[in-house]
Design a protein around this motif. Structure first.
Motif, short mmCIF file in Angstrom:
data_model
loop_
_atom_site.label_atom_id
_atom_site.label_comp_id
_atom_site.label_asym_id
_atom_site.label_seq_id
_atom_site.Cartn_x
_atom_site.Cartn_y
_atom_site.Cartn_z
N HIS A 1 -0.83 46.17 96.49
CA HIS A 1 0.15 46.22 97.53
C HIS A 1 1.80 46.10 96.64
CE1 HIS A 1 -2.04 46.18 101.59
NE2 HIS A 1 -1.92 47.49 100.91
N SER A 2 1.47 46.09 95.16
CA SER A 2 2.76 45.60 94.46
C SER A 2 3.78 46.90 94.70
CB SER A 2 2.54 45.43 93.15
OG SER A 2 1.47 44.56 92.82
N PHE B 1 -2.09 47.32 104.93
CA PHE B 1 -2.89 46.40 105.70
C PHE B 1 -3.87 46.22 105.02
CE2 PHE B 1 -4.01 50.87 106.66
CZ PHE B 1 -5.63 50.97 106.55
N ASN B 2 -4.59 44.88 105.11
CA ASN B 2 -5.55 44.09 104.28
C ASN B 2 -6.86 43.85 104.76
OD1 ASN B 2 -3.67 43.76 102.05
ND2 ASN B 2 -2.78 42.25 103.34
N ASN B 3 -7.98 43.85 103.98
CA ASN B 3 -9.38 43.44 104.26
C ASN B 3 -9.88 44.02 105.73
OD1 ASN B 3 -9.91 41.70 102.11
ND2 ASN B 3 -8.06 40.38 103.19
N LEU C 1 -1.23 60.31 102.83
CA LEU C 1 -1.72 59.57 101.65
C LEU C 1 -2.49 58.53 102.16
CD1 LEU C 1 -0.17 59.07 98.22
CD2 LEU C 1 -1.09 57.08 99.53
N TYR C 2 -3.67 58.24 101.51
CA TYR C 2 -4.44 57.05 101.85
C TYR C 2 -5.06 56.58 100.58
CZ TYR C 2 -8.54 54.02 103.25
OH TYR C 2 -9.26 52.98 103.01
N ASN C 3 -4.94 55.20 100.42
CA ASN C 3 -5.30 54.62 99.33
C ASN C 3 -5.75 53.20 99.56
OD1 ASN C 3 -5.46 54.58 96.29
ND2 ASN C 3 -3.91 52.90 96.41
N HIS C 4 -6.74 52.57 98.72
CA HIS C 4 -6.95 51.21 98.87
C HIS C 4 -7.23 50.61 97.44
CE1 HIS C 4 -11.29 51.13 98.17
NE2 HIS C 4 -11.50 52.14 99.16
N TYR C 5 -7.23 49.47 97.19
CA TYR C 5 -7.53 48.83 95.81
C TYR C 5 -8.61 47.69 96.18
CZ TYR C 5 -7.35 46.17 91.57
OH TYR C 5 -7.67 45.77 90.00
N HIS D 1 -4.75 48.16 101.73
CA HIS D 1 -4.94 49.59 102.09
C HIS D 1 -3.59 50.07 102.20
CE1 HIS D 1 -9.38 49.67 102.63
NE2 HIS D 1 -9.20 48.38 102.71
N THR D 2 -3.26 51.32 101.98
CA THR D 2 -2.19 52.03 102.56
C THR D 2 -2.10 53.34 103.19
OG1 THR D 2 -1.36 51.14 100.30
CG2 THR D 2 0.01 52.92 101.40
#
Length: 342
Positions: A141-142, A221-223, A323-327, A332-333
């Motif tokens: 999320h940087s 958002f996370n996890n 746009l949807y991304n996650h690391y 998540h974005t």
């Protein structure tokens, strides 16, 4: 929170810096990670300054300069950068000096240049920009944190903000990450392929003559569980008073590895055209910065580029991109981008 994109530029493992031949030629990388395809920096940056710059500084400064030229901005009201690993090359140099000098007297230069905020600081020094200057380093999320700060700055009255994301890879970093099974180290591994690059934007609060796309809304958002992502997408569209049919393209950060989150997203948006961006940028903490750049360029050019469309059919025009991304399934974005009305 909303911001208008008036300029953007990106350096990635593919040909993305030259807007005239954007993604026209595909670079076939023979290594186990995707190194950046860099422009001729001497045409962009004073050669006297180039000698002291590491690769991530060169990529960031060149991308920032080009974004500012597009937007016709000389001094931004803020410089904000997201980076996961920071200046890795200079960090390695500093650590090597410690070993070589047996922890004796060291030059402070390598340490000063190795810190994460060197990128934003270097850009501000070269521009003689005394304004708000922040660096965010928060794993996947940087860039998202940097973008949120940029939108808040616009909300508080700043006229235009330079915001970007950048990360670099060295053979040592790639070897270390591969040894702990974070990324692929050979073609047989069923893991994500590491990449590097920089993407920068000029955001403005109001639309102007240079504006070509807008960031309508974004959420991080996370996890979550897989089912949580479906709910987050529906909730995100609802709060923007949209249905899935109102989205012209879904741009996803799928990295080629089997992934329940992207499968769920694809199933939820199965009636939409779906494209990808990590086959261009590779995986990194700030890969989503390029995803936002690609979405903006697609809206500007009204084009879905080769090797990006995964499923569905491009309808010929683009008004909204989701746009949807996650690391790593953790960070998540979701971002909604739209074309600026003419």
């Amino acid at each position: 929170m909303k911001g208008y994109i008036s300029g953007t530029a990106a350096i990635t493992p593919q040909h993305t810096f030259d807007t005239g031949r954007y993604l026209e030629e595909w670079v076939d990388h023979q290594t186990s990670y995707l190194s950046a395809t860099e422009p001729a920096y001497r045409e962009i940056i004073d050669p006297k300054l180039l000698r002291r710059m590491s690769r991530i500084i060169k990529m960031s400064v060149a991308s920032a300069y080009k974004a500012m030229q597009m937007a016709k901005v000389e001094i931004p009201g803020a410089v904000i950068v997201g980076t996961g690993l920071g200046c890795v090359q200079d960090t390695e140099k500093f650590l090597k000096e410690i070993i070589d000098n047996e922890e004796g007297i060291l030059s402070p230069t390598a340490f000063i240049q190795s810190t994460h905020n060197t990128i934003a600081g270097q850009i501000a020094l070269m521009l003689q920009c005394p304004n708000h200057n922040f660096t965010f380093s928060n794993r996947g999320h940087s860039f998202e944190n940097a973008l949120e700060d940029a939108l808040l700055q616009l909300q508080e009255g700043v006229e235009h903000v330079l915001v970007g994301g950048a990360d670099e890879i060295t053979p040592i970093v790639h070897e270390l990450m591969g040894s702990i099974r974070c990324v692929s180290i050979n073609q047989e591994d069923q893991l994500s392929v590491l990449g590097e690059g920089a993407a920068f934007f000029i955001l403005t609060k109001d639309q102007n003559e240079q504006s070509f796309a807008a960031i309508e809304d974004t959420v991080a958002f996370n996890n979550p569980l897989v089912d949580d992502v479906r709910g987050k997408v529906v909730q995100f569209l609802d709060r923007n008073e949209l249905a899935s049919a109102d989205i012209d393209l879904v741009l996803m950060g799928h990295n080629g590895v089997a992934d329940g989150f992207f499968d769920a997203m694809g199933d939820l948006m199965k009636e939409n055209a779906i494209a990808q961006f990590k086959n261009i940028s590779g995986e990194s903490f700030t890969a989503s910065a390029y995803g936002h750049h690609l979405a903006a360029v697609m809206l500007q050019k009204q084009q879905v580029f080769q090797n990006t469309l995964v499923s569905g059919k491009f309808g010929g025009s683009l008004d909204r991109i989701l746009l949807y991304n996650h690391y790593k399934g953790v960070n998540h974005t979701l971002t909604l981008l739209s074309k600026c009305p003419s």
